[in-house]
Design a protein around this motif. Structure first.
Motif, PDB file in Angstrom:
ATOM      1  N   PHE A   1       6.235  17.032   5.560  1.00  9.83           N
ATOM      2  CA  PHE A   1       5.984  16.435   4.309  1.00  9.83           C
ATOM      3  C   PHE A   1       5.589  17.760   3.198  1.00  9.83           C
ATOM      4  O   PHE A   1       6.411  17.039   1.907  1.00  9.83           O
ATOM      5  N   ASP A   2       4.948  18.993   2.971  1.00 11.42           N
ATOM      6  CA  ASP A   2       5.201  19.643   1.707  1.00 11.42           C
ATOM      7  C   ASP A   2       6.459  20.504   1.331  1.00 11.42           C
ATOM      8  O   ASP A   2       6.393  20.497  -0.170  1.00 11.42           O
ATOM      9  N   LEU A   3       6.546  20.072   1.822  1.00 11.11           N
ATOM     10  CA  LEU A   3       8.835  20.314   1.276  1.00 11.11           C
ATOM     11  C   LEU A   3       9.010  19.771   0.517  1.00 11.11           C
ATOM     12  O   LEU A   3       9.425  19.646  -1.108  1.00 11.11           O
TER      13      LEU A   3
ATOM     14  N   GLU B   1       6.661  29.875  -7.755  1.00  4.92           N
ATOM     15  CA  GLU B   1       7.679  30.310  -8.406  1.00  4.92           C
ATOM     16  C   GLU B   1       8.320  31.310  -8.470  1.00  4.92           C
ATOM     17  O   GLU B   1       9.194  31.679  -8.272  1.00  4.92           O
ATOM     18  N   ALA B   2       7.648  32.822  -8.567  1.00  8.24           N
ATOM     19  CA  ALA B   2       8.060  33.879  -8.096  1.00  8.24           C
ATOM     20  C   ALA B   2       8.618  33.992  -6.481  1.00  8.24           C
ATOM     21  O   ALA B   2       9.376  34.807  -6.335  1.00  8.24           O
ATOM     22  N   MET B   3       7.815  33.406  -5.949  1.00  7.34           N
ATOM     23  CA  MET B   3       8.706  33.284  -4.397  1.00  7.34           C
ATOM     24  C   MET B   3       9.009  32.302  -4.180  1.00  7.34           C
ATOM     25  O   MET B   3       9.508  31.708  -3.067  1.00  7.34           O
ATOM     26  N   ALA B   4      10.318  31.788  -5.480  1.00  9.30           N
ATOM     27  CA  ALA B   4      10.602  30.343  -4.085  1.00  9.30           C
ATOM     28  C   ALA B   4      11.719  29.954  -3.969  1.00  9.30           C
ATOM     29  O   ALA B   4      11.919  29.644  -3.078  1.00  9.30           O
ATOM     30  N   GLY B   5      12.771  30.772  -3.899  1.00  9.17           N
ATOM     31  CA  GLY B   5      13.531  31.871  -2.333  1.00  9.17           C
ATOM     32  C   GLY B   5      13.120  31.771  -1.388  1.00  9.17           C
ATOM     33  O   GLY B   5      13.375  30.709  -0.504  1.00  9.17           O
ATOM     34  N   ASP B   6      11.851  32.657  -1.085  1.00  6.41           N
ATOM     35  CA  ASP B   6      11.257  32.431  -0.014  1.00  6.41           C
ATOM     36  C   ASP B   6      10.531  31.287   0.147  1.00  6.41           C
ATOM     37  O   ASP B   6      10.212  30.727   1.763  1.00  6.41           O
TER      38      ASP B   6
ATOM     39  N   ILE C   1      10.871  23.581  -7.066  1.00  5.78           N
ATOM     40  CA  ILE C   1      11.993  24.169  -5.557  1.00  5.78           C
ATOM     41  C   ILE C   1      13.240  23.149  -5.492  1.00  5.78           C
ATOM     42  O   ILE C   1      13.281  21.917  -5.944  1.00  5.78           O
ATOM     43  N   GLU C   2      14.306  24.108  -5.958  1.00  5.59           N
ATOM     44  CA  GLU C   2      15.610  23.539  -6.340  1.00  5.59           C
ATOM     45  C   GLU C   2      16.043  22.685  -4.704  1.00  5.59           C
ATOM     46  O   GLU C   2      15.776  22.812  -3.991  1.00  5.59           O
TER      47      GLU C   2
ATOM     48  N   MET D   1       2.503  27.863   1.680  1.00  9.54           N
ATOM     49  CA  MET D   1       2.199  27.519   1.472  1.00  9.54           C
ATOM     50  C   MET D   1       0.331  28.008   0.515  1.00  9.54           C
ATOM     51  O   MET D   1      -0.413  27.653  -0.204  1.00  9.54           O
ATOM     52  N   ALA D   2       0.254  29.362   1.019  1.00  7.50           N
ATOM     53  CA  ALA D   2      -0.398  29.639   1.253  1.00  7.50           C
ATOM     54  C   ALA D   2      -0.177  30.761  -0.879  1.00  7.50           C
ATOM     55  O   ALA D   2      -1.078  30.608  -2.057  1.00  7.50           O
ATOM     56  N   HIS D   3       1.451  30.821  -0.470  1.00  4.46           N
ATOM     57  CA  HIS D   3       1.991  31.337  -2.168  1.00  4.46           C
ATOM     58  C   HIS D   3       1.883  30.268  -2.796  1.00  4.46           C
ATOM     59  O   HIS D   3       1.082  30.516  -4.366  1.00  4.46           O
ATOM     60  N   VAL D   4       1.527  29.306  -2.663  1.00  3.51           N
ATOM     61  CA  VAL D   4       1.364  27.527  -3.686  1.00  3.51           C
ATOM     62  C   VAL D   4       0.384  27.492  -4.083  1.00  3.51           C
ATOM     63  O   VAL D   4       0.163  26.939  -5.217  1.00  3.51           O
ATOM     64  N   ARG D   5      -0.700  27.711  -3.117  1.00  9.40           N
ATOM     65  CA  ARG D   5      -1.795  27.452  -3.643  1.00  9.40           C
ATOM     66  C   ARG D   5      -2.543  28.270  -3.932  1.00  9.40           C
ATOM     67  O   ARG D   5      -3.155  28.813  -5.628  1.00  9.40           O
ATOM     68  N   ALA D   6      -1.497  29.553  -4.163  1.00  8.16           N
ATOM     69  CA  ALA D   6      -2.112  30.887  -4.836  1.00  8.16           C
ATOM     70  C   ALA D   6      -1.490  30.884  -6.760  1.00  8.16           C
ATOM     71  O   ALA D   6      -1.357  31.826  -7.415  1.00  8.16           O
ATOM     72  N   GLY D   7      -1.005  29.413  -7.058  1.00  2.98           N
ATOM     73  CA  GLY D   7       0.092  29.698  -7.971  1.00  2.98           C
ATOM     74  C   GLY D   7       1.183  30.482  -8.094  1.00  2.98           C
ATOM     75  O   GLY D   7       2.091  30.937  -9.068  1.00  2.98           O
TER      76      GLY D   7
END
Length: 774
Positions: free
Chosen positions: A273-275, A250-255, A284-285, A241-247
């Motif tokens: 819920f977040d997923l 997408e760059a780390m979609a797999g992780d 996320i796919e 969620m830190a990566h999501v908030r930082a935008g």
């Protein structure tokens, strides 16, 4: 603080197989003690060894406590007992382990605690930690947190990482030890440095929240990363969620997807819920079509928003095969779509007839009883219902509908509601109406729903009045009648129903079904807003900002927007961000504006995605970052947001923030022009000068198949005849450049002059340019 939760055998095995140390250790304990699985020492050994390879802090001690293959447990116990009687502290701990687990001797927790304490006095740190845990949990003796803290302190001073972790948690809670977050940080740091994953997670949490240490998000993320690397699923959730908030999702979609799936599988409801939310947004796919629904179901017990999301999926007809969403929701209704006047939440909170005056209280009372008393009370309630007691019938229907009573089903609920409704129950009529509306327990029948709602509505049931109003507005089960819808909205609103108050306000503002009356609309928005309705808070704020129906008050508008924003209302977040950008009603604050735009943008609001792109492009409120600008522009363009499409086309043409691509830029310009023309065509043909100017601009300036300067000149001419200063300027520019008309600088100067007289700044500059040239 953090603790291991039972995620179920299959969930734990999936997470363990992905390399989660905590899950491996937990599975080992389950097999060791036969908790939910057959007791199997060899299986326990395999899982403990896997946990040890992954760096779990307690795995080595767990392995030592296991009997060796082929070991004679009774003989081993006798050997340890003899050594323990001789004063060997390690042997005392082994005797305690055997008594605790019932290995080679009958299980005896009290005796186990006694031996652990003897070993603890002799300085054995493992025994000190084990005795502390037993005393903390009231295992083998009455709980004594102060004594537990003393034992943990001895073991912690000796360097035991588990004791350091446990004592740190006690200092955070102030349980058995003085509340001292700084001391907790010190202890977590000592444990974390030895590789304890839970301590690493807790240390990250302390840095994130600023507890006992100055808040440091970067340090928090470092410790979460350490914990996640060791397989801690809660840490994976925090990192994702830190990566999501930082935008950076997408760059780390797999992780991000992997971290969230691991955390969800381990029982983290917020991660589930977040997923699910990210899957629905397309960030996320999905693994399959039903993944989001299953995740919302997993989270629904702990995350209220997950129940709302499930309800919204059902309302939209997106229920996947095999979904248990309807059974799971039971009484829970969808959170209203806060900006929609047609929310389908028929809340039965207002009950006028006394039937089942508070069904929630019935369940609350039952929950406070032990299982035997609860079953007895439900049985007696059912007897009363069978004997014809109307209130008991409604209550039994409610218990069956929500699945609280064993054998609960919608069919059974409908049977009891039918019996109560036949006896004149208003509440039962309302609930039957809703079941017919949704097709739960009875055939979907909107005419029957309208009949039941009407019965309850006439008796003053606000939820039924609201439900009936929605049917009249939609023309579902009754002939569409906006005036009749307003009549029932008004009755429910006067009864205090917030959604009805909001819907009535929308009708008054728009003049649909009633006279347009902005003052009355503002009053009903105010009443709903006071109940916490975010849609009403947003709409009232918009009226205050415009001075529509109420005196203009930007500060009051900002306060209401803030309240709606905190509830996740994306339009309010966007509008408040714009207010911070302009300094309307709040002190100008570009950084706060960017934060709000980010919240709305992550929620899919195209306007905020566009503004965020502009802010990244200009470095306003955020560091200048053309790549981020292009990414946010692209997200908004995917929603056909025309200004974003135009901006993205310009960035693609210039190679700013994205690889230069003239062909893609031309296509994007063309699509934007087509959509702008579609949006403006009706108004332009009806004579709106602004729309005519927009049509002209799209045809004149956008390259590609829609470029048609001659048609653009015709639209500019029509708008100029209506007195548009902008159109006169654009027409002047066409004559000056010979675009769509023969070049005529004298005619251009005339048009520029008239436009300039009407205040067009661009025209004033053009007149000066022509004068200098001549």
């Amino acid at each position: 603080m953090k603790h291991i939760e039972d995620a179920g055998l299959q969930g734990l095995e999936r997470v363990a197989e992905r390399g989660d140390a905590d899950a491996c250790h937990c599975l080992g304990l389950m097999h060791l003690y036969g908790a939910g699985v057959p007791m199997d020492a060899e299986a326990a050994r395999r899982w403990f060894e896997a946990a040890l390879r992954l760096g779990h802090g307690s795995a080595a001690a767990s392995l030592e406590a296991l009997p060796a293959p082929g070991e004679d447990c009774e003989a081993e116990f006798e050997r340890a007992l003899l050594a323990a009687d001789g004063g060997d502290a390690r042997a005392m701990a082994e005797v305690a382990d055997a008594l605790y687990r019932g290995r080679g001797v009958a299980e005896d927790r009290a005796a186990a605690l006694d031996w652990y304490l003897r070993a603890a006095v002799e300085g054995d740190s493992y025994a000190q930690t084990r005795a502390g845990l037993m005393l903390m949990n009231g295992d083998g003796a009455e709980a004594d947190c102060e004594a537990a803290a003393g034992l943990f302190r001895m073991a912690a001073d000796g360097g035991d990482p588990e004791a350091q972790l446990n004592l740190g948690c006690m200092h955070v809670r102030g349980s058995g030890a003085e509340m001292d977050c700084a001391e907790a940080v010190r202890l977590f740091a000592l444990s974390a440095a030895q590789g304890n994953r839970e301590a690493q997670y807790n240390l990250g949490l302390m840095y994130e929240e600023g507890m006992g240490v100055e808040a440091d998000p970067a340090e928090a993320m470092r410790w979460y990363a350490e914990s996640a690397a060791g397989g801690d699923c809660d840490a994976k959730h925090r990192l994702a969620m830190a990566h999501v908030r930082a935008g950076a999702a997408e760059a780390m979609a797999g992780d991000v997807a992997g971290w969230l799936r691991d955390a969800a599988a381990a029982g983290n409801a917020e991660a589930a819920f977040d997923l699910a939310s990210l899957l629905e947004e397309g960030a996320i796919e999905p693994l399959d079509a039903g993944e989001a629904a299953r995740l919302y179901e997993m989270a629904a017990g702990e995350v209220p928003e997950a129940r709302d999301a499930l309800a919204a999926m059902l309302a939209a007809g997106e229920e996947p095969a095999g979904s248990a969403a309807r059974e799971l929701l039971g009484e829970a209704e969808p959170e209203p779509a806060r900006e929609a006047a047609h929310a389908e939440r028929e809340d039965g909170a207002d009950r006028e007839d006394g039937d089942a005056a508070s069904l929630e209280d019935v369940v609350g009372a039952l929950m406070d009883l032990d299982e035997a008393m609860r079953a007895d009370l439900v049985a007696r309630m059912e007897e009363a219902a069978e004997a014809g007691d109307r209130d008991a019938q409604v209550a039994m229907g409610y218990l069956r509908e929500t699945g609280f009573a064993s054998g609960g089903s919608h069919d059974e609920a409908a049977r009891w509601y039918c019996a109560a409704e036949s006896a004149g129950s208003t509440e039962a009529a309302f609930r039957l109406g809703r079941m017919h509306r949704e097709g739960r327990g009875v055939p979907r029948d909107e005419e029957k729903a309208a009949e039941m709602f009407a019965k309850a509505a006439e008796r003053g049931h606000a939820g039924a009045q609201y439900g009936l109003a929605v049917l009249f507005e939609e023309g579902s089960g009754v002939e569409e009648d906006a005036a009749e819808a307003v009549r029932w909205y008004r009755r429910a609103a006067e009864g205090g129903h917030p959604d009805a108050q909001y819907s009535l306000a929308v009708s008054c503002e728009s003049g649909v079904g009633t006279d347009e009356d902005h003052r009355e609309a503002a009053e009903w928005y105010r009443r709903a807003a006071e109940s916490g309705h975010p849609g009403a808070q947003y709409s009232l704020a918009a009226m205050l900002a415009a001075g529509k129906g109420v005196p203009r008050d930007l500060e009051a508008a900002a306060a209401l927007m803030e309240s709606a924003s905190r509830q996740g209302h994306a339009a309010a977040q966007h509008r408040l961000a714009c207010m911070y950008e302009a300094g309307d009603g709040v002190e100008r604050d570009a950084r706060r504006a960017a934060e709000l735009h980010l919240e709305a943008a992550e929620g899919g609001h195209a306007g905020s995605q566009f503004r965020l792109a502009c802010m990244y492009e200009a470095g306003e409120g955020v560091p200048r970052d053309l790549r981020q600008a292009a990414e946010w522009c692209s997200m908004a363009a995917e929603q056909d947001h025309v200004p974003s499409m135009e901006k993205l086309a310009g960035m693609l043409r210039a190679g700013a923030g994205a690889p230069r691509d003239e062909a893609a830029a031309a296509r994007m310009y063309g699509e934007a022009a087509a959509r702008r023309m579609d949006a403006n065509r009706h108004a332009a043909e009806a004579g709106d000068p602004e729309a005519q100017c927009e049509m002209g601009a799209a045809l004149m300036y956008v390259p590609g198949e829609h470029n048609d300067p001659e048609a653009a000149v015709e639209w500019f001419a029509r708008a100029a005849e209506a007195g548009s200063a902008r159109a006169m300027f654009e027409l002047g520019r066409a004559y000056e450049t010979g675009s769509g008309v023969p070049r005529d600088e004298e005619r251009a100067a005339e048009l520029y002059s008239v436009s300039a007289e009407r205040g067009c700044m661009d025209a004033i500059k053009a007149v000066r340019r022509i004068l200098r040239r001549s």
